[in-house]
Design a protein around this motif. Structure first.
Motif, PDB file in Angstrom:
ATOM      1  N   ASN A 192       0.824  -1.204   0.000  1.00  0.00           N
ATOM      2  CA  ASN A 192       0.000   0.000   0.000  1.00  0.00           C
ATOM      3  C   ASN A 192       0.861   1.259   0.000  1.00  0.00           C
ATOM      4  O   ASN A 192       1.608   1.517   0.949  1.00  0.00           O
ATOM      5  CB  ASN A 192      -0.906   0.041   1.232  1.00  0.00           C
ATOM      6  CG  ASN A 192      -1.813   1.252   1.232  1.00  0.00           C
ATOM      7  OD1 ASN A 192      -2.659   1.397   0.362  1.00  0.00           O
ATOM      8  ND2 ASN A 192      -1.628   2.142   2.191  1.00  0.00           N
ATOM      9  N   GLU A 193       0.780   1.995  -1.084  1.00  0.00           N
ATOM     10  CA  GLU A 193       1.365   3.334  -1.188  1.00  0.00           C
ATOM     11  C   GLU A 193       2.868   3.370  -0.882  1.00  0.00           C
ATOM     12  O   GLU A 193       3.366   4.327  -0.301  1.00  0.00           O
ATOM     13  CB  GLU A 193       0.606   4.315  -0.292  1.00  0.00           C
ATOM     14  CG  GLU A 193      -0.858   4.446  -0.696  1.00  0.00           C
ATOM     15  CD  GLU A 193      -1.628   5.486   0.108  1.00  0.00           C
ATOM     16  OE1 GLU A 193      -1.138   5.913   1.182  1.00  0.00           O
ATOM     17  OE2 GLU A 193      -2.739   5.872  -0.329  1.00  0.00           O
ATOM     18  N   TYR A 194       3.585   2.345  -1.323  1.00  0.00           N
ATOM     19  CA  TYR A 194       5.033   2.349  -1.147  1.00  0.00           C
ATOM     20  C   TYR A 194       5.680   3.510  -1.893  1.00  0.00           C
ATOM     21  O   TYR A 194       6.815   3.887  -1.601  1.00  0.00           O
ATOM     22  CB  TYR A 194       5.638   1.033  -1.663  1.00  0.00           C
ATOM     23  CG  TYR A 194       5.555  -0.152  -0.734  1.00  0.00           C
ATOM     24  CD1 TYR A 194       4.384  -0.482  -0.062  1.00  0.00           C
ATOM     25  CD2 TYR A 194       6.657  -0.979  -0.545  1.00  0.00           C
ATOM     26  CE1 TYR A 194       4.313  -1.585   0.762  1.00  0.00           C
ATOM     27  CE2 TYR A 194       6.592  -2.092   0.284  1.00  0.00           C
ATOM     28  CZ  TYR A 194       5.417  -2.394   0.929  1.00  0.00           C
ATOM     29  OH  TYR A 194       5.353  -3.497   1.751  1.00  0.00           O
ATOM     30  N   SER A 256      -0.310   4.828  -4.596  1.00  0.00           N
ATOM     31  CA  SER A 256      -1.139   6.012  -4.739  1.00  0.00           C
ATOM     32  C   SER A 256      -0.776   6.716  -6.034  1.00  0.00           C
ATOM     33  O   SER A 256       0.176   6.333  -6.737  1.00  0.00           O
ATOM     34  CB  SER A 256      -0.933   6.945  -3.546  1.00  0.00           C
ATOM     35  OG  SER A 256      -1.789   8.066  -3.642  1.00  0.00           O
ATOM     36  N   ILE A 257      -1.524   7.751  -6.367  1.00  0.00           N
ATOM     37  CA  ILE A 257      -1.136   8.593  -7.487  1.00  0.00           C
ATOM     38  C   ILE A 257       0.248   9.165  -7.191  1.00  0.00           C
ATOM     39  O   ILE A 257       0.562   9.481  -6.041  1.00  0.00           O
ATOM     40  CB  ILE A 257      -2.178   9.714  -7.682  1.00  0.00           C
ATOM     41  CG1 ILE A 257      -1.924  10.473  -8.985  1.00  0.00           C
ATOM     42  CG2 ILE A 257      -2.235  10.646  -6.492  1.00  0.00           C
ATOM     43  CD1 ILE A 257      -3.057  11.426  -9.341  1.00  0.00           C
ATOM     44  N   ILE A 294      -2.200   0.011 -13.767  1.00  0.00           N
ATOM     45  CA  ILE A 294      -1.669   1.246 -13.184  1.00  0.00           C
ATOM     46  C   ILE A 294      -2.493   1.538 -11.945  1.00  0.00           C
ATOM     47  O   ILE A 294      -3.709   1.733 -12.021  1.00  0.00           O
ATOM     48  CB  ILE A 294      -1.749   2.419 -14.172  1.00  0.00           C
ATOM     49  CG1 ILE A 294      -0.828   2.155 -15.368  1.00  0.00           C
ATOM     50  CG2 ILE A 294      -1.374   3.729 -13.490  1.00  0.00           C
ATOM     51  CD1 ILE A 294      -0.932   3.207 -16.453  1.00  0.00           C
ATOM     52  N   SER A 295      -1.834   1.522 -10.798  1.00  0.00           N
ATOM     53  CA  SER A 295      -2.523   1.728  -9.527  1.00  0.00           C
ATOM     54  C   SER A 295      -2.404   3.182  -9.100  1.00  0.00           C
ATOM     55  O   SER A 295      -1.306   3.751  -9.102  1.00  0.00           O
ATOM     56  CB  SER A 295      -1.916   0.823  -8.451  1.00  0.00           C
ATOM     57  OG  SER A 295      -2.433   1.149  -7.166  1.00  0.00           O
ATOM     58  N   ILE A 296      -3.539   3.766  -8.749  1.00  0.00           N
ATOM     59  CA  ILE A 296      -3.530   5.110  -8.163  1.00  0.00           C
ATOM     60  C   ILE A 296      -4.552   5.155  -7.032  1.00  0.00           C
ATOM     61  O   ILE A 296      -5.489   4.355  -6.992  1.00  0.00           O
ATOM     62  CB  ILE A 296      -3.856   6.218  -9.186  1.00  0.00           C
ATOM     63  CG1 ILE A 296      -5.310   6.097  -9.667  1.00  0.00           C
ATOM     64  CG2 ILE A 296      -2.883   6.211 -10.343  1.00  0.00           C
ATOM     65  CD1 ILE A 296      -5.829   7.355 -10.304  1.00  0.00           C
ATOM     66  N   HIS A 297      -4.358   6.081  -6.108  1.00  0.00           N
ATOM     67  CA  HIS A 297      -5.351   6.412  -5.090  1.00  0.00           C
ATOM     68  C   HIS A 297      -5.726   7.869  -5.296  1.00  0.00           C
ATOM     69  O   HIS A 297      -4.856   8.709  -5.535  1.00  0.00           O
ATOM     70  CB  HIS A 297      -4.802   6.163  -3.692  1.00  0.00           C
ATOM     71  CG  HIS A 297      -4.445   4.735  -3.437  1.00  0.00           C
ATOM     72  ND1 HIS A 297      -3.740   4.320  -2.326  1.00  0.00           N
ATOM     73  CD2 HIS A 297      -4.704   3.605  -4.162  1.00  0.00           C
ATOM     74  CE1 HIS A 297      -3.580   3.008  -2.366  1.00  0.00           C
ATOM     75  NE2 HIS A 297      -4.158   2.552  -3.475  1.00  0.00           N
ATOM     76  N   PRO A 321      -4.209  12.082 -18.193  1.00  0.00           N
ATOM     77  CA  PRO A 321      -2.892  11.549 -18.560  1.00  0.00           C
ATOM     78  C   PRO A 321      -2.711  10.079 -18.187  1.00  0.00           C
ATOM     79  O   PRO A 321      -2.010   9.341 -18.889  1.00  0.00           O
ATOM     80  CB  PRO A 321      -1.925  12.435 -17.762  1.00  0.00           C
ATOM     81  CG  PRO A 321      -2.680  13.679 -17.465  1.00  0.00           C
ATOM     82  CD  PRO A 321      -4.100  13.250 -17.293  1.00  0.00           C
ATOM     83  N   ILE A 322      -3.343   9.654 -17.104  1.00  0.00           N
ATOM     84  CA  ILE A 322      -3.258   8.245 -16.707  1.00  0.00           C
ATOM     85  C   ILE A 322      -3.958   7.365 -17.738  1.00  0.00           C
ATOM     86  O   ILE A 322      -3.448   6.293 -18.117  1.00  0.00           O
ATOM     87  CB  ILE A 322      -3.871   8.050 -15.304  1.00  0.00           C
ATOM     88  CG1 ILE A 322      -3.073   8.842 -14.270  1.00  0.00           C
ATOM     89  CG2 ILE A 322      -3.911   6.570 -14.925  1.00  0.00           C
ATOM     90  CD1 ILE A 322      -3.724   8.929 -12.910  1.00  0.00           C
ATOM     91  N   ILE A 323      -5.097   7.816 -18.212  1.00  0.00           N
ATOM     92  CA  ILE A 323      -5.818   7.074 -19.251  1.00  0.00           C
ATOM     93  C   ILE A 323      -4.961   6.979 -20.518  1.00  0.00           C
ATOM     94  O   ILE A 323      -4.902   5.922 -21.161  1.00  0.00           O
ATOM     95  CB  ILE A 323      -7.170   7.749 -19.544  1.00  0.00           C
ATOM     96  CG1 ILE A 323      -8.099   7.601 -18.331  1.00  0.00           C
ATOM     97  CG2 ILE A 323      -7.820   7.158 -20.793  1.00  0.00           C
ATOM     98  CD1 ILE A 323      -9.378   8.410 -18.428  1.00  0.00           C
TER      99      ILE A 323
END
Length: 418
Positions: A192-194, A256-257, A294-297, A321-323
């Motif tokens: 998580n969020e490393y 996270s983002i 692609i993982s973001i929070h 931009p992530i898309i």
């Protein structure tokens, strides 16, 4: 050619995608007997399309964060059984979970009594199977836990020959081989969020907590500074171990983002804001192959975080931009956390407005997978916890409604393909 009759279970309020739901059998078609069965859980097609048991899927879940941890702390606490039943009643298809303890003292049970530890884990998976709620287990939640548990500094995530990696490989193998044949397991996640504690300037050493009674060292040293090169090694080793035992399911980092200065922190050690292109570059640095997502929070703090050196950023500003990156690289997008606080930062009314904005933009941009933070987590009752009997219960209704919209959308798309 030999043929067999295969039941096609269509989407309905009690089940989503490949999640089986009684009384939902609406069609039967013939398929070749020698055709390979669809892999269990979530997979990602070459073009980045998210699939659930072989069929295109979109869905909104909610974090059932401590369903395992609560029973590690109190073996008699099986309240998650009722919790999963409640999530199923709202048509919520999946939950991301902390598939471990948070502190070293909580993971000690795995070392001391493996059978007792997996008795807990087994029951959570069995409950998810019974209620038709998928699980996305995050195996190494807190970035300092494993190094602290084995008595090493945090930078040993960058050493494949370390005790930290030895533990990581063993635990990953134990969990993946034990549950890879369960339809409840939808994907695997590293932690998580490393990406948030890494590459911080030198003066910020000490961001990992020190609570010796919970199994941490009494103090941190420079060897506990966490760098992107350490994370790169750790992520590669985790993905390699997962793929040894499960060649198909989606793998996520749990990040996270990226911070709005992630590129500059990594390359220069400064807080200068990244450009859009630098932001896109960091997305791939932080979510490298073979990670197929692609993982973001995503939280409302992006409004004030000055992404791309703007004074004000919208959800669309950071999502578009992530898309683009996902489309260019054939990855899917997993918003592993989203939600709005109601505390000193926002009133209840403002939080609800932010939640409505989040749901609206995620649906409008067709983000395939999103997980609300957080359900039935008493520790965060004061600012974000959602239950069916507190003032945030409306989030469960929003999740139910969003999944109904997505089921209709997927059904329409399936009809067009046919």
């Amino acid at each position: 050619m030999n043929w067999k009759r295969t039941v096609i279970v269509l989407l309905c309020a009690a089940g989503v995608g490949g999640v089986l739901a009684p009384t939902c059998v609406d069609a039967i078609e013939e398929t070749p007997e020698n055709e390979e069965p669809a892999p269990l859980g979530l997979t990602v097609a070459d073009d980045g399309t998210l699939l659930l048991e072989g069929e295109p899927f979109m869905g909104f879940g909610i974090q059932y964060h401590d369903c395992i941890r609560r029973r590690i702390r109190d073996f008699e606490d099986t309240s998650y059984r009722e919790g999963f039943e409640e999530l199923a009643s709202y048509g919520i298809p999946f939950s991301r979970i902390m598939a471990c303890g948070f502190w070293p003292v909580e993971m000690q049970l795995y070392l001391d009594d493996r059978d007792a530890y997996f008795e807990i884990f087994d029951d959570v998976v069995a409950t998810a199977e019974r209620t038709n709620v998928g699980l996305i287990p995050s195996l190494f939640w807190y970035y300092a836990c494993v190094p602290d548990l084995v008595g090493e500094p945090i930078n040993q995530w960058g050493n494949p020959d370390s005790k930290t990696h030895e533990f990581m490989r063993k635990y990953t193998k134990d969990v993946v081989t034990r549950y890879k044949d369960s339809p409840a397991i939808w994907a695997w996640e590293f932690g998580n969020e490393y990406n948030l504690p890494m590459d911080l300037p030198h003066l910020e050493v000490g961001h990992a907590w020190t609570y010796p009674h919970l199994g941490t060292p009494e103090e941190r040293t420079e060897d506990d500074i966490f760098r992107s090169e350490h994370l790169e090694v750790a992520m590669a080793a985790f993905a390699d171990e997962v793929r040894k035992h499960d060649p198909h399911r989606m793998i996520g980092t749990g990040h996270s983002i990226p911070r709005p200065a992630a590129y500059h922190l990594r390359t220069e050690g400064t807080w200068d804001r990244d450009s859009v292109d630098q932001f896109k570059q960091e997305l791939l640095v932080q979510n490298p192959d073979p990670y197929d997502s692609i993982s973001i929070h995503l939280y409302p703090h992006v409004f004030e975080d000055r992404y791309f050196d703007q004074e004000h950023t919208t959800f669309e500003d950071v999502l578009l931009p992530i898309i683009e990156v996902a489309r260019e690289t054939g990855k899917t997008i997993f918003v592993g956390e989203f939600g709005a606080h109601d505390d000193e930062r926002a009133t209840r009314e403002e939080a609800r407005e932010h939640n409505e904005m989040l749901f609206e933009v995620l649906l409008e941009l067709e983000i395939p997978l999103a997980n609300y933070w957080v359900y039935d987590f008493e520790q965060q009752e004061h600012f974000i916890n959602v239950t069916s009997d507190n003032h945030r219960s409306y989030v469960l209704d929003m999740l139910r409604d969003a999944n109904e919209i997505l089921r209709e959308r997927m059904a329409e798309q399936a009809a067009q393909r046919d």
